[in-house]
Scaffold this motif. Structure first.
Motif, PDB file in Angstrom:
ATOM      1  N   ARG A   1       2.033   1.840  -3.282  1.00 10.40           N
ATOM      2  CA  ARG A   1       0.869   2.068  -4.146  1.00 10.40           C
ATOM      3  C   ARG A   1       0.868   1.148  -5.361  1.00 10.40           C
ATOM      4  O   ARG A   1       0.244   1.466  -6.373  1.00 10.40           O
ATOM      5  CB  ARG A   1       0.818   3.543  -4.582  1.00 10.40           C
TER       6      ARG A   1
ATOM      7  N   GLU B   1      -2.973  14.421  -4.152  1.00  8.35           N
ATOM      8  CA  GLU B   1      -2.232  14.068  -2.946  1.00  8.35           C
ATOM      9  C   GLU B   1      -0.877  14.741  -2.913  1.00  8.35           C
ATOM     10  O   GLU B   1      -0.422  15.228  -1.868  1.00  8.35           O
ATOM     11  CB  GLU B   1      -2.106  12.551  -2.839  1.00  8.35           C
TER      12      GLU B   1
ATOM     13  N   LYS C   1      -0.796   1.575 -11.675  1.00  3.42           N
ATOM     14  CA  LYS C   1       0.618   1.199 -11.576  1.00  3.42           C
ATOM     15  C   LYS C   1       0.935   0.003 -12.462  1.00  3.42           C
ATOM     16  O   LYS C   1       1.917   0.000 -13.201  1.00  3.42           O
ATOM     17  CB  LYS C   1       0.972   0.883 -10.119  1.00  3.42           C
TER      18      LYS C   1
ATOM     19  N   THR D   1      -1.190  -8.343  -5.095  1.00  2.00           N
ATOM     20  CA  THR D   1      -1.911  -7.087  -4.877  1.00  2.00           C
ATOM     21  C   THR D   1      -3.424  -7.263  -4.869  1.00  2.00           C
ATOM     22  O   THR D   1      -4.138  -6.426  -4.319  1.00  2.00           O
ATOM     23  CB  THR D   1      -1.538  -6.069  -5.968  1.00  2.00           C
TER      24      THR D   1
ATOM     25  N   SER E   1      -6.333  -5.286  -2.509  1.00  2.35           N
ATOM     26  CA  SER E   1      -7.396  -4.455  -3.066  1.00  2.35           C
ATOM     27  C   SER E   1      -8.768  -4.924  -2.602  1.00  2.35           C
ATOM     28  O   SER E   1      -9.672  -4.116  -2.396  1.00  2.35           O
ATOM     29  CB  SER E   1      -7.330  -4.469  -4.600  1.00  2.35           C
TER      30      SER E   1
ATOM     31  N   ASP F   1      -3.521  10.985  -7.572  1.00  2.00           N
ATOM     32  CA  ASP F   1      -2.127  11.121  -7.160  1.00  2.00           C
ATOM     33  C   ASP F   1      -1.693  12.582  -7.168  1.00  2.00           C
ATOM     34  O   ASP F   1      -0.995  13.038  -6.262  1.00  2.00           O
ATOM     35  CB  ASP F   1      -1.217  10.314  -8.092  1.00  2.00           C
TER      36      ASP F   1
ATOM     37  N   LYS G   1      -2.477  -0.356  -7.041  1.00  4.54           N
ATOM     38  CA  LYS G   1      -3.371   0.437  -7.885  1.00  4.54           C
ATOM     39  C   LYS G   1      -3.337  -0.068  -9.325  1.00  4.54           C
ATOM     40  O   LYS G   1      -2.282  -0.442  -9.849  1.00  4.54           O
ATOM     41  CB  LYS G   1      -2.964   1.915  -7.858  1.00  4.54           C
TER      42      LYS G   1
ATOM     43  N   GLN H   1       0.826  -1.210   0.000  1.00  3.50           N
ATOM     44  CA  GLN H   1       0.000   0.000   0.000  1.00  3.50           C
ATOM     45  C   GLN H   1       0.859   1.258   0.000  1.00  3.50           C
ATOM     46  O   GLN H   1       0.543   2.243  -0.669  1.00  3.50           O
ATOM     47  CB  GLN H   1      -0.931   0.000   1.204  1.00  3.50           C
ATOM     48  N   TYR H   2       1.958   1.229   0.769  1.00  2.00           N
ATOM     49  CA  TYR H   2       2.839   2.393   0.823  1.00  2.00           C
ATOM     50  C   TYR H   2       3.430   2.685  -0.557  1.00  2.00           C
ATOM     51  O   TYR H   2       3.529   3.841  -0.974  1.00  2.00           O
ATOM     52  CB  TYR H   2       3.958   2.154   1.837  1.00  2.00           C
TER      53      TYR H   2
END
Length: 201
Positions: A38, A197, A44, A112, A116, A194, A41, A35-36
């Motif tokens: 990312r 953020e 990605k 992943t 999710s 993104d 997603k 998660q850190y």
């Protein structure tokens, strides 16, 4: 099929991987790192498929390189053990193609995907359910599919090809992957979320 399915749980239960709490703790750490970074997603993984985002390959090369060295020497010291599967080229090629197509379309991988699902992604949950049924079908059909997987070349590993220099080969291989991870350019696709953020930071 049910007998083989239950046998899978018996094998895992008897392998002595430590307490269930330790396994859960490691899983939570793994999920937090994913998660850190990312990399859970869709953007990605899809960005990597289109060579517009290099976050995933950088992380994979680094993780595989570091884990290769760590696991090899942990295995040598008796702290872990391998489950090496036989090389069956036809099955590997077909399976790799199907895996790559699904990963590019779905934007997730087996690592992943569950993360999710935990985040509440319904689309990924549907895919995970499909994966479970696909695994059940493969388990059921394995006796008929096995002849199509090609000849069995046995449980081959890279160190076996360099008898007498196994440790050196593993070190070179692992360090090379870590170096490649740092050499891959920092290309990152930023979607509108993104950008917002980054602007807030």
């Amino acid at each position: 099929m049910l007998d083989r399915f239950m046998h899978m749980f018996e094998i895992v239960a008897n392998e002595g991987h430590g307490s269930i709490w330790m396994v859960l703790f490691i899983g939570f750490i793994f999920g937090a790192i994913i998660q850190y970074a990312r990399v859970d997603k869709f953007e990605k993984i899809a960005g990597f498929a289109m060579l517009e985002d290099m976050t995933v390959p950088k992380m994979l090369f680094f993780a595989i390189g570091l884990a290769s060295i760590g696991l090899y020497f942990m295995n040598q010291m008796g702290w872990s053990h391998y489950h090496i599967k036989p090389i069956m080229l036809a099955g590997l090629i077909v399976g790799g193609i199907l895996f790559g197509i699904a990963m590019a379309i779905f934007g997730k991988c087996p690592g992943t995907g569950p993360i999710s699902v935990a985040e509440g992604r319904i689309d990924v949950l549907v895919g995970a359910i499909g994966g479970i049924f696909g695994g059940l079908f493969f388990t059921w059909a394995y006796p008929w599919l096995k002849p199509l997987m090609g000849p069995d070349f046995g449980q081959l590993t890279l160190p076996q090809l360099f008898e007498g220099n196994e440790s050196l080969v593993v070190l070179i291989y692992g360090i090379a992957l870590v170096v490649i991870a740092f050499l891959i350019p920092n290309i990152e696709y930023l979607d509108p979320e993104d950008r917002e953020e980054r602007a807030d930071i």
